[in-house]
Write a protein that holds these residues in place. Structure first.
Motif, PDB file in Angstrom:
ATOM      1  N   ALA A  95      20.080  86.001  60.650  1.00 21.72           N
ATOM      2  CA  ALA A  95      20.816  85.988  61.793  1.00 21.72           C
ATOM      3  C   ALA A  95      21.396  84.787  62.079  1.00 21.72           C
ATOM      4  O   ALA A  95      22.209  84.669  63.066  1.00 21.72           O
ATOM      5  N   LEU A  96      21.254  83.710  61.115  1.00 20.04           N
ATOM      6  CA  LEU A  96      21.985  82.563  61.421  1.00 20.04           C
ATOM      7  C   LEU A  96      23.399  82.980  61.452  1.00 20.04           C
ATOM      8  O   LEU A  96      24.295  82.236  62.182  1.00 20.04           O
ATOM      9  N   LEU A  97      23.889  83.812  60.567  1.00 19.73           N
ATOM     10  CA  LEU A  97      25.166  84.141  60.385  1.00 19.73           C
ATOM     11  C   LEU A  97      25.547  85.622  61.209  1.00 19.73           C
ATOM     12  O   LEU A  97      26.401  85.763  61.788  1.00 19.73           O
ATOM     13  N   GLN A 125      11.953  79.969  66.054  1.00 19.09           N
ATOM     14  CA  GLN A 125      12.063  81.459  65.464  1.00 19.09           C
ATOM     15  C   GLN A 125      12.290  81.141  63.951  1.00 19.09           C
ATOM     16  O   GLN A 125      11.686  81.740  63.223  1.00 19.09           O
ATOM     17  N   LEU A 126      13.217  80.243  63.834  1.00 20.55           N
ATOM     18  CA  LEU A 126      13.687  79.986  62.297  1.00 20.55           C
ATOM     19  C   LEU A 126      12.375  79.340  61.629  1.00 20.55           C
ATOM     20  O   LEU A 126      11.985  79.870  60.371  1.00 20.55           O
ATOM     21  N   LYS A 127      11.549  78.466  62.290  1.00 21.79           N
ATOM     22  CA  LYS A 127      10.700  77.702  61.501  1.00 21.79           C
ATOM     23  C   LYS A 127       9.435  78.791  61.306  1.00 21.79           C
ATOM     24  O   LYS A 127       8.806  78.582  60.353  1.00 21.79           O
ATOM     25  N   ALA A 128       9.285  79.556  62.411  1.00 24.01           N
ATOM     26  CA  ALA A 128       8.139  80.386  62.252  1.00 24.01           C
ATOM     27  C   ALA A 128       8.501  81.467  61.096  1.00 24.01           C
ATOM     28  O   ALA A 128       7.645  81.920  60.239  1.00 24.01           O
ATOM     29  N   LEU A 136      27.954  85.413  51.595  1.00 20.34           N
ATOM     30  CA  LEU A 136      26.770  84.429  51.650  1.00 20.34           C
ATOM     31  C   LEU A 136      25.587  85.231  52.120  1.00 20.34           C
ATOM     32  O   LEU A 136      24.570  84.913  51.676  1.00 20.34           O
ATOM     33  N   LEU A 137      25.743  86.278  53.222  1.00 21.36           N
ATOM     34  CA  LEU A 137      24.664  87.099  53.358  1.00 21.36           C
ATOM     35  C   LEU A 137      24.020  87.760  52.363  1.00 21.36           C
ATOM     36  O   LEU A 137      22.852  87.916  52.106  1.00 21.36           O
ATOM     37  N   ALA A 138      24.828  88.416  51.489  1.00 16.98           N
ATOM     38  CA  ALA A 138      24.094  88.900  50.096  1.00 16.98           C
ATOM     39  C   ALA A 138      23.442  87.945  49.406  1.00 16.98           C
ATOM     40  O   ALA A 138      22.494  88.419  48.847  1.00 16.98           O
ATOM     41  N   LYS A 139      24.037  86.925  49.114  1.00 13.17           N
ATOM     42  CA  LYS A 139      23.298  85.949  48.459  1.00 13.17           C
ATOM     43  C   LYS A 139      21.933  85.563  48.976  1.00 13.17           C
ATOM     44  O   LYS A 139      21.036  85.441  48.374  1.00 13.17           O
ATOM     45  N   CYS A 140      21.880  85.323  50.455  1.00 14.23           N
ATOM     46  CA  CYS A 140      20.673  84.967  51.223  1.00 14.23           C
ATOM     47  C   CYS A 140      19.793  85.966  50.725  1.00 14.23           C
ATOM     48  O   CYS A 140      18.524  85.850  50.319  1.00 14.23           O
ATOM     49  N   LYS A 141      20.099  87.452  50.968  1.00 10.36           N
ATOM     50  CA  LYS A 141      19.341  88.510  50.655  1.00 10.36           C
ATOM     51  C   LYS A 141      18.690  88.353  49.383  1.00 10.36           C
ATOM     52  O   LYS A 141      17.531  88.832  49.129  1.00 10.36           O
ATOM     53  N   MET A 149      30.377  76.416  60.353  1.00 15.28           N
ATOM     54  CA  MET A 149      30.172  75.980  58.972  1.00 15.28           C
ATOM     55  C   MET A 149      28.840  75.514  58.869  1.00 15.28           C
ATOM     56  O   MET A 149      28.117  75.745  57.810  1.00 15.28           O
ATOM     57  N   ALA A 150      28.171  74.686  59.963  1.00 15.76           N
ATOM     58  CA  ALA A 150      26.784  74.290  59.752  1.00 15.76           C
ATOM     59  C   ALA A 150      25.861  75.377  59.692  1.00 15.76           C
ATOM     60  O   ALA A 150      24.895  75.381  58.964  1.00 15.76           O
ATOM     61  N   ARG A 151      26.058  76.453  60.549  1.00 18.34           N
ATOM     62  CA  ARG A 151      25.264  77.739  60.198  1.00 18.34           C
ATOM     63  C   ARG A 151      25.117  78.332  58.948  1.00 18.34           C
ATOM     64  O   ARG A 151      24.345  78.554  58.309  1.00 18.34           O
ATOM     65  N   ARG A 152      26.513  78.197  58.162  1.00 17.65           N
ATOM     66  CA  ARG A 152      26.505  78.698  56.892  1.00 17.65           C
ATOM     67  C   ARG A 152      25.745  77.767  56.017  1.00 17.65           C
ATOM     68  O   ARG A 152      25.048  78.293  55.180  1.00 17.65           O
ATOM     69  N   CYS A 153      25.768  76.342  56.101  1.00 19.92           N
ATOM     70  CA  CYS A 153      25.074  75.357  55.374  1.00 19.92           C
ATOM     71  C   CYS A 153      23.669  75.615  55.591  1.00 19.92           C
ATOM     72  O   CYS A 153      22.866  75.604  54.466  1.00 19.92           O
ATOM     73  N   LEU A 154      23.101  75.773  56.839  1.00 25.75           N
ATOM     74  CA  LEU A 154      21.816  75.852  57.131  1.00 25.75           C
ATOM     75  C   LEU A 154      21.196  77.052  56.359  1.00 25.75           C
ATOM     76  O   LEU A 154      20.197  77.104  55.768  1.00 25.75           O
ATOM     77  N   MET A 155      21.851  78.282  56.486  1.00 24.67           N
ATOM     78  CA  MET A 155      21.303  79.580  56.008  1.00 24.67           C
ATOM     79  C   MET A 155      21.375  79.388  54.530  1.00 24.67           C
ATOM     80  O   MET A 155      20.429  79.765  53.767  1.00 24.67           O
ATOM     81  N   ASP A 156      22.460  79.025  54.115  1.00 20.78           N
ATOM     82  CA  ASP A 156      22.433  79.139  52.582  1.00 20.78           C
ATOM     83  C   ASP A 156      21.463  77.989  51.793  1.00 20.78           C
ATOM     84  O   ASP A 156      21.023  78.314  50.775  1.00 20.78           O
ATOM     85  N   SER A 157      21.334  77.028  52.517  1.00 19.30           N
ATOM     86  CA  SER A 157      20.298  76.004  52.086  1.00 19.30           C
ATOM     87  C   SER A 157      18.953  76.501  52.064  1.00 19.30           C
ATOM     88  O   SER A 157      18.019  76.119  51.081  1.00 19.30           O
TER      89      SER A 157
END
Length: 442
Positions: A422-424, A433-436, A400-405, A31-39
């Motif tokens: 890739a978080l999900l 890598q994420l910050k970059a 959520l991945l479609a929303k992110c895209k 769930m934390a990965r979902r929150c992080l990617m979505d945010s």
């Protein structure tokens, strides 16, 4: 002054400093990965908005430093970074939330999380997620406690500041005394803004999350420098919310938005779209639409929103756009997209009414009933309908991945967007890598 003593293991500071990734169940980490990617996706989507541009300009001018702002690149200090990031996320009302808190934790937590990681990021993703989970667990409980102990409906900044300060205290390794002062400073200075004022008069101040994040970042600096704060009353006045830290994972109660507009508009959107699909109703056939919902949602009554901020809090416009488009994407709530005779013609056929039964069960349930009257004399009514994406009927990872895209398409290069997703989808990126990836721009 640097911390010298071990943290005292009272229920709050003990949880803040004692939690390890191994203590967290897999479903909470996921769930934390979902929150992080979505945010981060919502932050990206909001980064091109007028509030985000102003906030980033303000941060670059007033808070110079060493941290490059995601999706912008200019360097600011952690306070400016937290403020601009939270404002950019809050600018697009697509962020995750908590039903009973009536607000949003991650929108403040994620910018503060990245600010506290600093320019050099050597922690693992699991460690980063553990920091975020500490913030989520504290913030959500702070929101529940505040709503129980204060009469007014306060904006999210009133309580997500406390969760962000707790997360930052953990990341800085503050001792127990400093941690308690950081929480007390954050709670005392947090913006207890009257949320319904922004519902009635939508503007850039939104949910005050930008100021909640700024308050948390400043509270950490102050506590580290020896500034003292009064005890955080929302950590003390409702002990029932704090005794199950580390046992009941409140992050699992997070909901996610299918559309970037106020969640109170989502139930009528789902009800109307369901009726149109089931009965194959075309927009041209619609004579009128009546929305019966809880009282607070009827306050989303701006009929001619002039900008994206007003549009996100206009139930008639959101419903009209969704009925014409079949969904709502960030571009749909910009004036250059919605300002058409066809949209206004449908807006003018929408009426909002209160259903006292639905008001009585708010906020535990947020329901709406929609009636569509057609030009050929039919009257079609949905049952009471909820939003998609609630914790008990969640959006799937694929959704959520479609929303992110969709949200990052015009902001990040394709390879950077893949790193975020890739978080999900995996393989999971490291924080470095994420910050970059977030500092790449199209």
């Amino acid at each position: 002054m640097r911390p010298t003593e071990a943290p005292a293991f009272d229920p709050v500071t003990g949880f803040i400093h004692g939690l390890t990734p191994d203590d967290i169940p897999p479903e909470a980490m996921h769930m934390a990965r979902r929150c992080l990617m979505d945010s981060l996706a919502v932050w990206a989507g909001g980064s091109r908005s007028a509030p985000a541009r102003i906030a980033c300009d303000h941060a670059a001018k007033r808070y110079p430093g060493d941290l490059p702002m995601p999706f912008d690149g200019r360097r600011v200090n952690p306070v400016g970074f937290a403020f601009a990031g939270a404002c950019s996320t809050d600018a697009l009302d697509g962020h995750d939330g908590h039903q009973l808190c009536k607000g949003h934790a991650s929108a403040a937590l994620v910018p503060v999380l990245l600010a506290e990681l600093g320019p050099e990021t050597d922690c693992t993703l699991d460690q980063m997620l553990a920091h975020l989970i500490v913030g989520e667990e504290i913030a959500i409980r702070a929101g529940l406690s505040l709503h129980d102990t204060a009469a007014d409906y306060h904006s999210s900044g009133a309580w997500n500041a406390v969760g962000a300060a707790a997360m930052g205290a953990r990341m800085r390794g503050l001792n127990a005394e400093m941690t308690r002062h950081a929480l007390g400073i954050a709670e005392y200075y947090a913006p207890r803004a009257p949320m319904m004022r922004c519902i009635d008069h939508p503007s850039m101040v939104k949910d005050s999350t930008s100021w909640g994040a700024l308050t948390a970042a400043s509270a950490l600096d102050l506590a580290e420098d020896g500034f003292t704060g009064a005890p955080a009353s929302i950590c003390n006045d409702a002990p029932e919310y704090w005794q199950d830290l580390g046992q009941h994972w409140r992050i699992l109660e997070t909901n996610f938005k299918a559309y970037p507009v106020c969640r109170w508009a989502h139930p009528p959107i789902e009800a109307a779209l369901g009726l149109m699909r089931t009965h194959e109703i075309a927009v041209a056939e619609i004579a009128s639409v009546t929305v019966s919902t809880f009282a607070a949602a009827t306050r989303l009554a701006t009929m001619r929103p002039a900008d994206g901020d007003q549009a996100q809090y206009s139930l008639p416009l959101c419903l009209a756009v969704a009925m014409r488009k079949g969904t709502i994407l960030p571009a749909h709530i910009l004036p250059e997209t919605y300002d058409t005779p066809e949209v206004w013609g449908l807006v003018d056929r929408i009426t909002l009414t209160e259903d006292p039964k639905l008001t009585a069960i708010f906020p535990a349930q947020r329901l709406a009933t929609v009636t569509i009257d057609t030009r050929d004399g039919r009257s079609l009514t949905s049952g009471p309908t909820d939003a998609r994406g609630n914790f008990d009927a969640p959006l799937s990872d694929d959704e959520l991945l479609a929303k992110c895209k969709a949200y990052v398409a015009d902001v990040l290069p394709a390879d950077a967007a893949v790193t975020l997703a890739a978080l999900l989808s995996g393989p999971h990126p490291t924080p470095a890598q994420l910050k970059a990836a977030l500092n790449r721009r199209t």
